[in-house]
Design a protein around this motif. Structure first.
Motif, PDB file in Angstrom:
ATOM      1  N   LEU A   1     -65.948 -18.168 -31.832  1.00  0.00           N
ATOM      2  CA  LEU A   1     -67.561 -18.156 -32.818  1.00  0.00           C
ATOM      3  C   LEU A   1     -68.015 -18.350 -31.653  1.00  0.00           C
ATOM      4  O   LEU A   1     -68.266 -18.160 -30.857  1.00  0.00           O
ATOM      5  N   ILE A   2     -69.260 -16.992 -32.857  1.00  0.00           N
ATOM      6  CA  ILE A   2     -70.239 -16.567 -31.396  1.00  0.00           C
ATOM      7  C   ILE A   2     -70.970 -17.923 -31.897  1.00  0.00           C
ATOM      8  O   ILE A   2     -71.916 -18.316 -33.115  1.00  0.00           O
TER       9      ILE A   2
ATOM     10  N   GLU B   1     -63.032 -13.634 -21.635  1.00  0.00           N
ATOM     11  CA  GLU B   1     -64.103 -13.928 -21.140  1.00  0.00           C
ATOM     12  C   GLU B   1     -65.411 -12.911 -22.484  1.00  0.00           C
ATOM     13  O   GLU B   1     -64.905 -12.497 -23.240  1.00  0.00           O
ATOM     14  N   PHE B   2     -66.214 -12.943 -21.649  1.00  0.00           N
ATOM     15  CA  PHE B   2     -67.229 -12.312 -22.749  1.00  0.00           C
ATOM     16  C   PHE B   2     -69.174 -11.810 -22.113  1.00  0.00           C
ATOM     17  O   PHE B   2     -69.270 -12.345 -21.038  1.00  0.00           O
TER      18      PHE B   2
ATOM     19  N   LEU C   1     -58.967 -24.215 -27.371  1.00  0.00           N
ATOM     20  CA  LEU C   1     -59.214 -23.357 -27.047  1.00  0.00           C
ATOM     21  C   LEU C   1     -59.329 -22.278 -25.628  1.00  0.00           C
ATOM     22  O   LEU C   1     -58.257 -23.279 -25.019  1.00  0.00           O
ATOM     23  N   LEU C   2     -59.773 -21.242 -25.478  1.00  0.00           N
ATOM     24  CA  LEU C   2     -59.149 -20.695 -24.341  1.00  0.00           C
ATOM     25  C   LEU C   2     -60.170 -21.220 -22.993  1.00  0.00           C
ATOM     26  O   LEU C   2     -61.175 -21.182 -23.295  1.00  0.00           O
TER      27      LEU C   2
ATOM     28  N   LEU D   1     -66.523 -18.553 -27.860  1.00  0.00           N
ATOM     29  CA  LEU D   1     -65.912 -19.695 -28.166  1.00  0.00           C
ATOM     30  C   LEU D   1     -64.358 -18.380 -28.979  1.00  0.00           C
ATOM     31  O   LEU D   1     -64.833 -18.395 -29.737  1.00  0.00           O
ATOM     32  N   ILE D   2     -63.634 -18.864 -27.960  1.00  0.00           N
ATOM     33  CA  ILE D   2     -62.308 -18.102 -28.568  1.00  0.00           C
ATOM     34  C   ILE D   2     -61.349 -19.369 -29.199  1.00  0.00           C
ATOM     35  O   ILE D   2     -61.035 -20.050 -27.736  1.00  0.00           O
TER      36      ILE D   2
END
Length: 179
Positions: free
Chosen positions: A139-140, A106-107, A86-87, A70-71
């Motif tokens: 946040l991971i 994106e990840f 939050l994006l 989450l970014i």
């Protein structure tokens, strides 16, 4: 004597079978535990076009398949504390064209990317404040096995509410470092 042992055996089996249930929401996979990670970034974005800037970073080690990223973007402060959004997040510039700037992420299991896009009539190159000196919090987190964002008690986690996420995942904000 044989009948007593038989009844004791059947009683033990029956007790064991009765005490089992299928309401256990906790799934533990050996060797694949994710530790919550959080860090702040003030990235330098690379120009892709007048209307697109990008930042990409590789993780130190690949994510587990069930991890999520989450970014959040800092959009201001309140009482000295940052306000995190939050994006994806769309900021409306407020001009006559009703132009907008979109912050999207994106990840993959190896990296995270933040893209900043603007509408065709609004040039990010001419307005660097939308991509320079911006603060983000990454946040991971371990995703639960169902992907529902619910705790073992069934309470939903509102990922849009930064404070709820921090509380749910027990993240100590005083230990968050800048990368």
């Amino acid at each position: 004597m044989k009948k007593i042992l038989l009844f004791l055996f059947l009683g033990a089996v029956g007790f064991t079978a009765y005490s089992c249930d299928k309401d256990d929401d906790v799934v533990v996979q050996q060797g694949q535990d994710t530790i919550n990670q959080a860090f702040d970034i003030s990235p330098t974005f690379t120009k892709v076009s007048d209307n697109l800037y990008r930042w990409k970073d590789n993780f130190n080690s690949p994510l587990v398949q069930s991890d999520m990223v989450l970014i959040y973007m800092q959009i201001g402060t309140e009482g000295g504390a940052p306000i995190w959004k939050l994006l994806p997040y769309t900021y409306y510039v407020g001009n006559v064209n009703n132009d907008a700037v979109d912050y999207i992420y994106e990840f993959t299991k190896n990296s995270a990317t933040i893209n900043i896009n603007s509408t065709n009539t609004f040039s990010l190159t001419a307005n660097p404040s939308y991509y320079q000196n911006q603060n983000f919090r990454v946040l991971i987190l371990p995703a639960n096995g169902t992907g529902t964002g619910k705790s073992a008690k069934g309470n939903a986690v509102d990922y849009n509410d930064y404070k709820s996420v921090i509380k749910y995942y027990n993240i100590d904000e005083s230990k968050i470092k800048t990368k």
